[in-house]
Design a protein around this motif. Structure first.
Motif, PDB file in Angstrom:
ATOM      1  N   LYS A   1      20.219  43.034  39.126  1.00  0.00           N
ATOM      2  CA  LYS A   1      18.930  43.378  39.724  1.00  0.00           C
ATOM      3  C   LYS A   1      17.847  43.437  38.671  1.00  0.00           C
ATOM      4  CE  LYS A   1      21.106  46.274  43.169  1.00  0.00           C
ATOM      5  NZ  LYS A   1      20.731  46.590  44.490  1.00  0.00           N
ATOM      6  N   ILE A   2      16.651  43.080  39.103  1.00  0.00           N
ATOM      7  CA  ILE A   2      15.459  43.269  38.287  1.00  0.00           C
ATOM      8  C   ILE A   2      14.541  44.190  39.080  1.00  0.00           C
ATOM      9  CG2 ILE A   2      13.425  42.191  37.280  1.00  0.00           C
ATOM     10  CD1 ILE A   2      15.054  39.651  36.950  1.00  0.00           C
ATOM     11  N   TYR A   3      14.100  45.251  38.423  1.00  0.00           N
ATOM     12  CA  TYR A   3      13.179  46.197  39.051  1.00  0.00           C
ATOM     13  C   TYR A   3      11.767  45.908  38.563  1.00  0.00           C
ATOM     14  CZ  TYR A   3      17.304  48.657  40.641  1.00  0.00           C
ATOM     15  OH  TYR A   3      18.490  48.968  41.249  1.00  0.00           O
ATOM     16  N   VAL A   4      10.817  46.043  39.475  1.00  0.00           N
ATOM     17  CA  VAL A   4       9.447  45.636  39.202  1.00  0.00           C
ATOM     18  C   VAL A   4       8.493  46.808  39.448  1.00  0.00           C
ATOM     19  CG1 VAL A   4       7.646  43.959  39.805  1.00  0.00           C
ATOM     20  CG2 VAL A   4      10.062  43.316  40.007  1.00  0.00           C
ATOM     21  N   GLN A   5       7.548  46.960  38.530  1.00  0.00           N
ATOM     22  CA  GLN A   5       6.446  47.912  38.685  1.00  0.00           C
ATOM     23  C   GLN A   5       5.160  47.102  38.574  1.00  0.00           C
ATOM     24  OE1 GLN A   5       4.533  50.585  39.703  1.00  0.00           O
ATOM     25  NE2 GLN A   5       5.985  51.917  38.670  1.00  0.00           N
TER      26      GLN A   5
END
Length: 149
Positions: free
Chosen positions: A57-61
Motif C-alpha cells: 500500500k501507498i498512503y497519500v496526504q
C-alpha cells in the motif's frame, strides 16, 4: 494550472491526486485506490493498493495550500505518525505550495516522497490528468543518413 487547483474543492482535489498517482502507474495491475472520508481520516487522504490483495500500500496526504503557505517539518512528522499507525513504511505528500528544507530533510529520513506545486503541474501535464491536447504539430527534417551509402 495551479490557479485552477487553488480553487478546486479540497475533497475533489484529493480524488484528482489519487487519479494522478493511478495514471502514473502506482496502482499496479488489478490494484485499487480510494480516497478516505472527508473528516476523521486519521491523517490519510488516499490509499493505493498496488496489488489485488492490498499487501503493498501507498498512503497519500494532500494539501491544497496557497503558494505562500509553505509546508514545514511538523506536517511531515504528523503524516509520519499517521503512517506509523497504519504500520506503513512509505507515503506520498502532495501540495500545491512548497516544502521547507526541514520538511524535505524529514521526508527523506521517513521515506516520504514529496510533490510540490511545480512538480505537480509537470506531472499532471506529463500524465495527461486535468489537461487536454489542444493541438499537435509535427515538424520534419531531412534525414541525411538515409541518403548516404
Amino acid at each position: 494550472m495551479l490557479t485552477k487547483l487553488y480553487s478546486t474543492d479540497p475533497y475533489k482535489f484529493e480524488h484528482m491526486m489519487v487519479q494522478l498517482l493511478n495514471q502514473m502507474g502506482y496502482k499496479g495491475i488489478d490494484g485499487q485506490s480510494l480516497v478516505t472520508q472527508k473528516s476523521n481520516d486519521g491523517g490519510i487522504d488516499g490509499i493505493i493498493n498496488q496489488d489485488p490483495l492490498g499487501l503493498q500500500k501507498i498512503y497519500v496526504q494532500v494539501k491544497r495550500y496557497a503558494e505562500n503557505n509553505v509546508i514545514g517539518s511538523p506536517e511531515i512528522d504528523s503524516f509520519s505518525g499517521a503512517l506509523r499507525r497504519k504500520r506503513a513504511d512509505r507515503g506520498v505528500f502532495i501540495t500545491t505550495s512548497s516544502f521547507t528544507s526541514g520538511a524535505q530533510q524529514a521526508a527523506k529520513q521517513l521515506n516520504i516522497a514529496l510533490v510540490d506545486g511545480e512538480m505537480l503541474t509537470n506531472l499532471m501535464i506529463q500524465y495527461k490528468v486535468g489537461v487536454q491536447i489542444h493541438q499537435v504539430y509535427e515538424l520534419y527534417d531531412v534525414d541525411d543518413n538515409f541518403f548516404e551509402k
